[in-house]
Design a protein around this motif. Structure first.
Motif, PDB file in Angstrom:
ATOM      1  N   UNK A 172      15.634   9.202   2.125  1.00  0.00           N
ATOM      2  CA  UNK A 172      16.713   9.893   2.842  1.00  0.00           C
ATOM      3  C   UNK A 172      17.390   8.962   3.850  1.00  0.00           C
ATOM      4  N   UNK A 173      16.606   8.186   4.576  1.00  0.00           N
ATOM      5  CA  UNK A 173      17.199   7.240   5.530  1.00  0.00           C
ATOM      6  C   UNK A 173      18.022   6.181   4.803  1.00  0.00           C
ATOM      7  N   UNK A 214      25.523   5.643   3.156  1.00  0.00           N
ATOM      8  CA  UNK A 214      26.707   6.447   3.445  1.00  0.00           C
ATOM      9  C   UNK A 214      27.448   5.898   4.658  1.00  0.00           C
ATOM     10  N   UNK A 215      26.717   5.564   5.708  1.00  0.00           N
ATOM     11  CA  UNK A 215      27.352   5.032   6.925  1.00  0.00           C
ATOM     12  C   UNK A 215      28.003   3.684   6.630  1.00  0.00           C
ATOM     13  N   UNK A 231      22.948   1.336  13.265  1.00  0.00           N
ATOM     14  CA  UNK A 231      21.866   0.642  13.970  1.00  0.00           C
ATOM     15  C   UNK A 231      20.694   1.587  14.237  1.00  0.00           C
ATOM     16  N   UNK A 232      20.988   2.805  14.636  1.00  0.00           N
ATOM     17  CA  UNK A 232      19.935   3.778  14.908  1.00  0.00           C
ATOM     18  C   UNK A 232      19.183   4.139  13.627  1.00  0.00           C
ATOM     19  N   UNK A 233      19.898   4.338  12.534  1.00  0.00           N
ATOM     20  CA  UNK A 233      19.241   4.682  11.268  1.00  0.00           C
ATOM     21  C   UNK A 233      18.364   3.537  10.767  1.00  0.00           C
ATOM     22  N   UNK A 234      18.840   2.324  10.879  1.00  0.00           N
ATOM     23  CA  UNK A 234      18.051   1.164  10.455  1.00  0.00           C
ATOM     24  C   UNK A 234      16.788   1.063  11.319  1.00  0.00           C
ATOM     25  N   UNK A 235      16.936   1.299  12.609  1.00  0.00           N
ATOM     26  CA  UNK A 235      15.787   1.277  13.525  1.00  0.00           C
ATOM     27  C   UNK A 235      14.757   2.336  13.123  1.00  0.00           C
TER      28      UNK A 235
END
Length: 64
Positions: free
Chosen positions: A9-10, A16-17, A52-56
């Motif tokens: 999901x991430x 998508x981003x 950046x937040x999703x990758x983190x």
């Protein structure tokens, strides 16, 4: 170990981003006018922050 469904999901959200950023950059090159450029730049910045937040989150989850 990280939940595989959460990682998938991430990864989907990250893709998508990234696509949103690509589209915004293309739009920015087509727009003219300071207001449009500023609005698009703000949207790109927002999407980059989200990316950046999703990758983190993904990295933290993968480390488990």
């Amino acid at each position: 170990m990280a939940d595989e469904a959460d990682l998938i999901e991430l990864d989907r959200r990250i893709a998508t981003v990234r696509e949103n950023i690509r589209i915004l950059v293309e739009q920015a090159t087509a727009y003219s006018g300071a207001a449009d450029e500023a609005r698009t730049a703000d949207r790109i910045t927002d999407q980059e922050s989200l990316l950046a937040e999703l990758v983190k989150q993904r990295d933290a989850l993968a480390k488990g």
